[in-house]
Design a protein around this motif. Structure first.
Motif, PDB file in Angstrom:
ATOM      1  N   LEU A   1       2.403   2.165  -3.357  1.00  0.00           N
ATOM      2  CA  LEU A   1       1.539   2.694  -4.416  1.00  0.00           C
ATOM      3  C   LEU A   1       1.885   4.143  -4.743  1.00  0.00           C
ATOM      4  O   LEU A   1       1.618   4.618  -5.848  1.00  0.00           O
TER       5      LEU A   1
ATOM      6  N   SER B   1       0.331  -2.709  -6.972  1.00  0.00           N
ATOM      7  CA  SER B   1      -1.122  -2.770  -7.178  1.00  0.00           C
ATOM      8  C   SER B   1      -1.560  -4.158  -7.609  1.00  0.00           C
ATOM      9  O   SER B   1      -2.626  -4.645  -7.216  1.00  0.00           O
TER      10      SER B   1
ATOM     11  N   ARG C   1       0.831  -1.205   0.000  1.00  0.00           N
ATOM     12  CA  ARG C   1       0.000   0.000   0.000  1.00  0.00           C
ATOM     13  C   ARG C   1       0.864   1.254   0.000  1.00  0.00           C
ATOM     14  O   ARG C   1       0.594   2.219  -0.721  1.00  0.00           O
TER      15      ARG C   1
ATOM     16  N   GLY D   1      -5.082  -0.816  -4.627  1.00  0.00           N
ATOM     17  CA  GLY D   1      -4.385  -0.573  -5.884  1.00  0.00           C
ATOM     18  C   GLY D   1      -5.279  -0.540  -7.109  1.00  0.00           C
ATOM     19  O   GLY D   1      -4.780  -0.452  -8.233  1.00  0.00           O
ATOM     20  N   HIS D   2      -6.581  -0.590  -6.915  1.00  0.00           N
ATOM     21  CA  HIS D   2      -7.480  -0.622  -8.066  1.00  0.00           C
ATOM     22  C   HIS D   2      -7.343   0.609  -8.955  1.00  0.00           C
ATOM     23  O   HIS D   2      -7.526   0.536 -10.175  1.00  0.00           O
TER      24      HIS D   2
END
Length: 324
Positions: free
Chosen positions: A196, A208, A193, A219-220
């Motif tokens: 990212l 991601s 996370r 990570g979408h």
């Protein structure tokens, strides 16, 4: 005029050319010898002894070729010589020796690989984390090493550690029974996370992908950007990772990307560039897209073997056979 490429050496010629006065001949002879050794265990024993000798060659390129060959042959008898080669004066030889130790996977090499994980040279740490993940059988220790490597100050080391963590997650998911939860490293989730927002788009993308496969939606946004624009933070991603992100969109059920995936599969741009059309079709089929499903199922009966084989792969990854 260019002539035809030289024919592969037979066994006797490969053995003879290991003693050539020309280093490029010695190096290429090693490659041909590996081919023969991989087909015959008796030849392998003889070949390993010959190749080990070349780890002391006067030319670094020959020593590198020897280290690569011993890894390809999974030559456990060569471990002592390769451990010595890890301290070679040439950087590439050192890296190939560590890589070979990882390919062989013998646990006796772990003390040396552990030391290499903390080497001051990033290229050594890079090879060491790959080799250690292959050789170490202690799942918890590998997890710790990968987590530690994602905190490295070299982007390449961080990137490969995330890739290795993703590969191990893929293996765990494949081995899990249907519906069983996969044991996910909470520390790696938190670290991914954080990554990212890395200044490296390559690190952000692989983070991601790891998160998506681990069931975390943080990570979408990066996945969506890649599918829609083909870029991460305005930069072109590694093509292999772009394909993984495109296919993952289907597994994650990101239906808002349907139009973008359709463009990748059937849009005009696919005629002039690699739009990851195969992976986009898998993603669509995974989400139940009728046209994508129909085309994959149709191609399973194609007259062309290549089409049939690709369709079988696509059907499996899209889980079509579970649906129809």
């Amino acid at each position: 005029m260019l002539g035809p490429p030289p024919l592969p050496r037979n066994l006797d010629a490969a053995l003879r050319d290991l003693d050539s006065a020309r280093p490029e001949v010695r190096a290429s002879a090693v490659e041909d010898l590996v081919r023969h050794a991989q087909a015959n265990d008796d030849i392998k024993a003889r070949a390993v002894a010959c190749v080990v000798r070349l780890l002391d060659d006067s030319v670094a390129g020959v020593r590198s070729a020897a280290a690569v060959a011993l890894g390809d042959l999974r030559a456990i008898d060569a471990v002592p010589a390769l451990l010595h080669a890890v301290d070679d004066v040439d950087g590439h030889v050192r890296q190939m020796a560590i890589n070979a130790l990882g390919e062989i996977g013998d646990t006796s090499t772990l003390p040396r690989l552990r030391r290499a994980l903390g080497d001051r040279r990033p290229e050594m740490r890079y090879q060491a984390i790959i080799a250690f993940a292959r050789a170490c059988k202690d799942h918890g220790e590998v997890r710790h090493a990968l987590f530690f490597a994602t905190n490295d100050d070299d982007d390449a080391v961080v990137h490969i550690a995330l890739r290795l963590a993703e590969e191990r997650l893929d293996a765990a998911r494949a081995a899990a029974a249907e519906g069983d939860a996969v044991d996910v490293d909470a520390r790696m989730i938190a670290r991914a996370r954080a990554l990212l927002s890395s200044s490296s788009p390559h690190i952000a993308l692989v983070a991601s992908i790891y998160l998506g496969k681990a069931g975390d939606d943080a990570g979408h946004g990066v996945i969506r950007e890649v599918v829609r624009t083909g870029k991460v933070f305005g930069q072109l991603p590694d093509k292999e990772e772009e394909r993984a992100a495109v296919e993952l969109a289907g597994e994650l059920g990101l239906a808002d990307l349907t139009l973008d995936l359709e463009r990748r599969v059937w849009g005009l741009r696919r005629m002039v560039s690699d739009t990851c059309a195969f992976h986009a079709k898998i993603a669509l089929a995974r989400m139940g897209h009728r046209r994508a499903c129909d085309e994959i199922l149709r191609d399973m009966s194609s007259a062309r073997r290549a089409d049939r084989e690709a369709a079988v792969i696509a059907a499996g990854r899209a889980r079509l056979l579970d649906r129809f």
